[in-house]
Design a protein around this motif. Structure first.
Motif, mmCIF file in Angstrom:
data_model
loop_
_atom_site.group_PDB
_atom_site.id
_atom_site.type_symbol
_atom_site.label_atom_id
_atom_site.label_comp_id
_atom_site.label_asym_id
_atom_site.label_seq_id
_atom_site.Cartn_x
_atom_site.Cartn_y
_atom_site.Cartn_z
ATOM 1 N N UNK A 1 -21.207 47.776 28.549
ATOM 2 C CA UNK A 1 -21.450 46.648 27.676
ATOM 3 C C UNK A 1 -21.010 47.013 26.252
ATOM 4 N N UNK A 2 -20.278 46.133 25.649
ATOM 5 C CA UNK A 2 -19.777 46.374 24.299
ATOM 6 C C UNK A 2 -20.827 45.955 23.276
ATOM 7 N N UNK A 3 -21.081 46.838 22.330
ATOM 8 C CA UNK A 3 -22.042 46.554 21.252
ATOM 9 C C UNK A 3 -21.335 45.704 20.202
ATOM 10 N N UNK A 4 -21.471 44.392 20.335
ATOM 11 C CA UNK A 4 -20.742 43.464 19.464
ATOM 12 C C UNK A 4 -21.110 43.635 17.993
ATOM 13 N N UNK A 5 -22.360 43.891 17.712
ATOM 14 C CA UNK A 5 -22.785 44.068 16.323
ATOM 15 C C UNK A 5 -22.094 45.275 15.697
ATOM 16 N N UNK A 6 -21.980 46.343 16.470
ATOM 17 C CA UNK A 6 -21.317 47.552 15.970
ATOM 18 C C UNK A 6 -19.825 47.284 15.726
ATOM 19 N N UNK B 1 -18.455 44.357 15.097
ATOM 20 C CA UNK B 1 -18.355 43.484 13.915
ATOM 21 C C UNK B 1 -18.547 44.287 12.631
ATOM 22 N N UNK B 2 -19.477 45.229 12.643
ATOM 23 C CA UNK B 2 -19.707 46.064 11.453
ATOM 24 C C UNK B 2 -18.469 46.878 11.126
ATOM 25 N N UNK B 3 -17.856 47.489 12.137
ATOM 26 C CA UNK B 3 -16.653 48.290 11.898
ATOM 27 C C UNK B 3 -15.496 47.408 11.429
ATOM 28 N N UNK B 4 -15.361 46.209 11.990
ATOM 29 C CA UNK B 4 -14.306 45.302 11.535
ATOM 30 C C UNK B 4 -14.575 44.827 10.106
ATOM 31 N N UNK B 5 -15.826 44.637 9.763
ATOM 32 C CA UNK B 5 -16.172 44.300 8.382
ATOM 33 C C UNK B 5 -15.827 45.434 7.433
ATOM 34 N N UNK B 6 -16.084 46.652 7.865
ATOM 35 C CA UNK B 6 -15.721 47.805 7.050
ATOM 36 C C UNK B 6 -14.200 47.910 6.924
ATOM 37 N N UNK C 1 -18.000 58.470 13.550
ATOM 38 C CA UNK C 1 -19.385 58.001 13.560
ATOM 39 C C UNK C 1 -19.666 57.147 14.795
ATOM 40 N N UNK C 2 -18.696 56.360 15.187
ATOM 41 C CA UNK C 2 -18.866 55.552 16.400
ATOM 42 C C UNK C 2 -18.951 56.452 17.631
ATOM 43 N N UNK D 1 -13.163 50.760 22.537
ATOM 44 C CA UNK D 1 -12.691 49.598 21.793
ATOM 45 C C UNK D 1 -12.509 49.928 20.316
ATOM 46 N N UNK D 2 -13.468 50.617 19.731
ATOM 47 C CA UNK D 2 -13.365 50.994 18.309
ATOM 48 C C UNK D 2 -12.169 51.918 18.096
ATOM 49 N N UNK D 3 -11.966 52.867 18.992
ATOM 50 C CA UNK D 3 -10.825 53.775 18.875
ATOM 51 C C UNK D 3 -9.504 53.017 19.024
ATOM 52 N N UNK D 4 -9.432 52.101 19.990
ATOM 53 C CA UNK D 4 -8.214 51.309 20.183
ATOM 54 C C UNK D 4 -7.942 50.417 18.974
ATOM 55 N N UNK D 5 -8.985 49.798 18.431
ATOM 56 C CA UNK D 5 -8.811 48.960 17.245
ATOM 57 C C UNK D 5 -8.346 49.789 16.051
ATOM 58 N N UNK D 6 -8.899 50.995 15.911
ATOM 59 C CA UNK D 6 -8.486 51.865 14.800
ATOM 60 C C UNK D 6 -7.009 52.210 14.920
#
Length: 180
Positions: free
Chosen positions: A1-6, A8-13, A65-66, A78-83
């Motif tokens: 399950x993807x932590x959507x809040x996390x 969104x926070x990383x995309x906001x950053x 941190x993620x 997902x965070x790594x791929x987006x980065x």
């Protein structure tokens, strides 16, 4: 399950980093070129490497941190791929500030070693894509496309971040809770 809040926070950053690096580089360029009178190419050669290094370190910290957090593997991937996907548009932000400064100063940015190096690296990254398509003139078209996409991605991320910050001031507390 993807932590959507996390996510969104990383995309906001990310949006804050894009906007911050653009504005800070623009301020440095304006102060040095228009205030002190340092040549634009020399200023760009000082500002861009610092901006690139700072952005790279901050992206690594965000991904690190993620990876250290207790979130699902899919969120970490997902965070790594987006980065990886968004690093070039992020690095474009300070370059865009240099290009804007050059336009305002009526100077040529092509004399900057850092700017030329950035273009060469990006061209080497996108050349295989252009080679698959066949023609050499496509490299220039793909470079222009990259500039547009990177600017749009950064602008959208920045606008989203700005709206997130000013949204509480636009609504009453109960309206913000209802909108969320």
């Amino acid at each position: 399950m993807i932590a959507k809040r996390h996510v969104r926070r990383r995309l906001g950053q990310y949006g804050a980093l894009w906007l911050g690096s653009f504005v800070l580089t623009l301020i440095v360029m304006a102060a040095m070129v228009f205030g002190v009178g340092v040549p634009l190419a020399e200023t760009a050669d000082m500002a861009l490497p610092v901006a690139f290094m700072t952005l790279g370190v901050l992206v690594l910290i965000g991904v690190g941190l993620t990876l250290a957090r207790e979130v699902s593997l899919s969120t970490k991937l997902l965070i790594t791929a987006l980065a990886l996907l968004l690093i070039l548009p992020l690095l474009w932000a300070p370059v865009l500030a240099v290009v804007v400064s050059a336009a305002l100063a009526g100077a040529s940015v092509e004399y900057s070693t850092a700017y030329a190096g950035f273009r060469i690296v990006v061209s080497r990254l996108i050349y295989p894509l252009a080679a698959l398509l066949g023609e050499d003139p496509l490299i220039g078209l793909i470079w222009q496309g990259f500039q547009v996409v990177a600017s749009v991605v950064g602008a959208v991320a920045s606008i989203a971040q700005v709206l997130r910050v000013i949204r509480p001031y636009l609504y009453d507390d109960d309206e913000v809770e209802e909108a969320s």
